[in-house]
Design a protein around this motif. Sequence first.
Motif, mmCIF file in Angstrom:
data_model
loop_
_atom_site.group_PDB
_atom_site.id
_atom_site.type_symbol
_atom_site.label_atom_id
_atom_site.label_comp_id
_atom_site.label_asym_id
_atom_site.label_seq_id
_atom_site.Cartn_x
_atom_site.Cartn_y
_atom_site.Cartn_z
ATOM 1 N N ALA A 1 -4.714 15.623 4.612
ATOM 2 C CA ALA A 1 -5.519 16.836 4.447
ATOM 3 C C ALA A 1 -5.496 17.305 2.997
ATOM 4 C CB ALA A 1 -5.005 17.927 5.374
ATOM 5 N N ALA A 2 -4.334 17.264 2.343
ATOM 6 C CA ALA A 2 -4.236 17.671 0.947
ATOM 7 C C ALA A 2 -5.055 16.737 0.060
ATOM 8 C CB ALA A 2 -2.778 17.682 0.508
ATOM 9 N N PHE A 3 -5.008 15.428 0.340
ATOM 10 C CA PHE A 3 -5.793 14.476 -0.440
ATOM 11 C C PHE A 3 -7.288 14.751 -0.288
ATOM 12 C CE2 PHE A 3 -8.286 10.560 -0.526
ATOM 13 C CZ PHE A 3 -8.097 10.197 -1.861
ATOM 14 N N ARG A 4 -7.714 15.017 0.925
ATOM 15 C CA ARG A 4 -9.143 15.273 1.157
ATOM 16 C C ARG A 4 -9.602 16.544 0.434
ATOM 17 N NH1 ARG A 4 -11.373 11.889 4.862
ATOM 18 N NH2 ARG A 4 -9.902 10.704 6.116
ATOM 19 N N ARG A 5 -8.767 17.597 0.433
ATOM 20 C CA ARG A 5 -9.128 18.834 -0.274
ATOM 21 C C ARG A 5 -9.228 18.569 -1.775
ATOM 22 N NH1 ARG A 5 -5.386 21.230 3.280
ATOM 23 N NH2 ARG A 5 -3.836 21.268 1.621
ATOM 24 N N LEU A 6 -8.267 17.824 -2.308
ATOM 25 C CA LEU A 6 -8.277 17.506 -3.729
ATOM 26 C C LEU A 6 -9.474 16.630 -4.076
ATOM 27 C CD1 LEU A 6 -6.870 17.615 -6.483
ATOM 28 C CD2 LEU A 6 -5.558 15.616 -5.781
ATOM 29 N N ALA A 7 -9.750 15.634 -3.256
ATOM 30 C CA ALA A 7 -10.879 14.739 -3.506
ATOM 31 C C ALA A 7 -12.195 15.503 -3.450
ATOM 32 C CB ALA A 7 -10.881 13.607 -2.493
ATOM 33 N N ALA A 8 -12.314 16.438 -2.512
ATOM 34 C CA ALA A 8 -13.537 17.235 -2.425
ATOM 35 C C ALA A 8 -13.674 18.134 -3.641
ATOM 36 C CB ALA A 8 -13.531 18.053 -1.144
ATOM 37 N N ALA A 9 -12.562 18.668 -4.165
ATOM 38 C CA ALA A 9 -12.609 19.566 -5.313
ATOM 39 C C ALA A 9 -13.050 18.839 -6.573
ATOM 40 C CB ALA A 9 -11.252 20.218 -5.522
ATOM 41 N N ASP B 1 0.804 -1.218 0.000
ATOM 42 C CA ASP B 1 0.000 0.000 0.000
ATOM 43 C C ASP B 1 0.834 1.263 0.000
ATOM 44 O OD1 ASP B 1 -2.137 -1.690 0.135
ATOM 45 O OD2 ASP B 1 -2.454 -1.436 2.277
ATOM 46 N N GLY B 2 2.116 1.141 0.206
ATOM 47 C CA GLY B 2 2.965 2.313 0.338
ATOM 48 C C GLY B 2 2.947 2.790 1.783
ATOM 49 N N PRO B 3 3.783 3.744 2.100
ATOM 50 C CA PRO B 3 3.817 4.217 3.478
ATOM 51 C C PRO B 3 2.525 4.945 3.832
ATOM 52 C CG PRO B 3 5.215 5.577 2.085
ATOM 53 C CD PRO B 3 4.743 4.439 1.257
ATOM 54 N N PRO B 4 2.143 4.953 5.112
ATOM 55 C CA PRO B 4 0.910 5.645 5.493
ATOM 56 C C PRO B 4 1.049 7.150 5.274
ATOM 57 C CG PRO B 4 2.117 4.902 7.417
ATOM 58 C CD PRO B 4 2.818 4.348 6.226
ATOM 59 N N LEU B 5 -0.082 7.788 5.015
ATOM 60 C CA LEU B 5 -0.078 9.229 4.790
ATOM 61 C C LEU B 5 0.137 9.982 6.096
ATOM 62 C CD1 LEU B 5 -3.129 9.625 2.373
ATOM 63 C CD2 LEU B 5 -0.721 9.535 1.777
ATOM 64 N N GLY C 1 -13.620 9.864 -0.560
ATOM 65 C CA GLY C 1 -12.432 9.774 0.273
ATOM 66 C C GLY C 1 -12.317 8.430 0.935
ATOM 67 N N PRO C 2 -11.257 8.200 1.711
ATOM 68 C CA PRO C 2 -11.087 6.913 2.391
ATOM 69 C C PRO C 2 -12.242 6.586 3.319
ATOM 70 C CG PRO C 2 -9.092 8.237 2.568
ATOM 71 C CD PRO C 2 -10.133 9.088 1.943
ATOM 72 N N ALA C 3 -12.832 7.597 3.956
ATOM 73 C CA ALA C 3 -13.934 7.359 4.891
ATOM 74 C C ALA C 3 -15.240 7.129 4.127
ATOM 75 C CB ALA C 3 -14.095 8.519 5.843
ATOM 76 N N ASP C 4 -15.317 7.587 2.864
ATOM 77 C CA ASP C 4 -16.551 7.493 2.105
ATOM 78 C C ASP C 4 -16.698 6.162 1.368
ATOM 79 O OD1 ASP C 4 -16.169 10.937 1.089
ATOM 80 O OD2 ASP C 4 -17.120 10.093 2.878
#
Length: 108
Positions: free
Chosen positions: A87-95, A77-81, A100-103
Amino acid sequence: MTRTSHTLITLYTTTTAALAYYAASTYHHVPAPTTAVMAIAALLTGTAITREALLARARRNLAAHLERQAREQAGRDGPPLTAREDAAFRRLAAAIDLPGPADEGDEQ
Protein backbone atom coordinates in the motif's frame (compact mmCIF):
# COMPACT_ATOMS: atom_id res chain seq x y z
CA MET A 1 6.33 -41.08 0.87
CA THR A 2 2.85 -39.75 1.25
CA ARG A 3 0.31 -41.51 3.38
CA THR A 4 -1.59 -42.60 0.26
CA SER A 5 1.53 -44.07 -1.36
CA HIS A 6 2.40 -45.92 1.81
CA THR A 7 -1.15 -47.31 2.08
CA LEU A 8 -1.20 -48.40 -1.57
CA ILE A 9 2.18 -50.10 -1.30
CA THR A 10 0.98 -51.95 1.82
CA LEU A 11 -2.18 -53.10 0.04
CA TYR A 12 -0.25 -54.15 -3.06
CA THR A 13 2.25 -56.09 -0.94
CA THR A 14 -0.53 -57.87 0.91
CA THR A 15 -2.28 -58.73 -2.35
CA THR A 16 0.95 -59.97 -3.91
CA ALA A 17 1.71 -62.19 -0.92
CA ALA A 18 -1.82 -63.61 -0.87
CA LEU A 19 -1.83 -64.33 -4.62
CA ALA A 20 1.61 -65.96 -4.46
CA TYR A 21 0.51 -68.09 -1.50
CA TYR A 22 -2.70 -69.18 -3.25
CA ALA A 23 -0.84 -69.94 -6.49
CA ALA A 24 1.67 -72.10 -4.62
CA SER A 25 -0.89 -73.87 -2.43
CA THR A 26 -3.25 -74.72 -5.30
CA TYR A 27 -0.53 -75.86 -7.70
CA HIS A 28 -1.47 -79.59 -7.46
CA HIS A 29 -5.20 -79.21 -6.78
CA VAL A 30 -6.58 -77.02 -9.57
CA PRO A 31 -6.02 -76.79 -13.33
CA ALA A 32 -2.72 -75.25 -14.40
CA PRO A 33 -4.28 -72.16 -16.08
CA THR A 34 -5.83 -71.14 -12.74
CA THR A 35 -2.49 -71.32 -11.00
CA ALA A 36 -0.84 -69.47 -13.89
CA VAL A 37 -3.40 -66.65 -13.69
CA MET A 38 -2.77 -66.23 -9.95
CA ALA A 39 1.00 -66.23 -10.47
CA ILE A 40 0.74 -63.62 -13.23
CA ALA A 41 -1.55 -61.50 -11.04
CA ALA A 42 1.03 -61.68 -8.25
CA LEU A 43 3.71 -60.46 -10.67
CA LEU A 44 1.50 -57.61 -11.87
CA THR A 45 0.84 -56.39 -8.34
CA GLY A 46 4.59 -56.56 -7.76
CA THR A 47 4.96 -54.25 -10.74
CA ALA A 48 2.37 -51.93 -9.18
CA ILE A 49 4.48 -51.75 -6.00
CA THR A 50 7.52 -50.69 -8.01
CA ARG A 51 5.51 -48.14 -9.99
CA GLU A 52 4.01 -46.58 -6.87
CA ALA A 53 7.43 -46.31 -5.22
CA LEU A 54 8.86 -44.62 -8.34
CA LEU A 55 5.94 -42.19 -8.49
CA ALA A 56 6.37 -41.31 -4.82
CA ARG A 57 10.07 -40.61 -5.41
CA ALA A 58 9.25 -38.48 -8.47
CA ARG A 59 6.69 -36.45 -6.49
CA ARG A 60 9.21 -35.91 -3.69
CA ASN A 61 11.92 -34.82 -6.17
CA LEU A 62 9.51 -32.44 -7.92
CA ALA A 63 8.47 -30.87 -4.62
CA ALA A 64 12.13 -30.38 -3.65
CA HIS A 65 12.92 -28.86 -7.05
CA LEU A 66 9.98 -26.44 -6.87
CA GLU A 67 10.88 -25.42 -3.33
CA ARG A 68 14.53 -24.84 -4.32
CA GLN A 69 13.40 -22.81 -7.33
CA ALA A 70 11.07 -20.69 -5.17
CA ARG A 71 13.86 -20.02 -2.67
CA GLU A 72 16.23 -18.95 -5.43
CA GLN A 73 13.57 -16.65 -6.89
CA ALA A 74 12.85 -15.13 -3.47
CA GLY A 75 16.58 -14.58 -2.98
CA ARG A 76 16.84 -12.66 -6.26
CA ASP A 77 13.73 -10.54 -5.86
CA GLY A 78 13.89 -10.12 -2.11
CA PRO A 79 11.13 -11.11 0.25
CA PRO A 80 7.54 -10.49 -0.89
CA LEU A 81 5.93 -7.24 0.18
CA THR A 82 3.49 -7.22 3.05
CA ALA A 83 0.09 -5.60 2.53
CA ARG A 84 1.24 -2.47 4.38
CA GLU A 85 4.44 -2.18 2.30
CA ASP A 86 2.51 -2.73 -0.92
CA ALA A 87 0.00 0.00 0.00
CA ALA A 88 2.84 2.42 0.82
CA PHE A 89 4.55 1.62 -2.49
CA ARG A 90 1.34 2.22 -4.43
CA ARG A 91 0.78 5.60 -2.70
CA LEU A 92 4.35 6.65 -3.43
CA ALA A 93 4.16 5.44 -7.03
CA ALA A 94 0.90 7.32 -7.57
CA ALA A 95 2.43 10.50 -6.07
CA ILE A 96 5.39 10.46 -8.47
CA ASP A 97 3.57 8.88 -11.45
CA LEU A 98 5.49 5.59 -11.51
CA PRO A 99 3.84 2.54 -13.06
CA GLY A 100 2.88 0.07 -10.33
CA PRO A 101 3.29 -3.71 -10.44
CA ALA A 102 -0.17 -4.10 -12.00
CA ASP A 103 0.52 -1.35 -14.57
CA GLU A 104 3.60 -2.99 -16.09
CA GLY A 105 2.85 -4.16 -19.59
CA ASP A 106 -0.18 -1.86 -19.97
CA GLU A 107 1.74 0.67 -22.01
CA GLN A 108 -0.29 2.55 -24.60
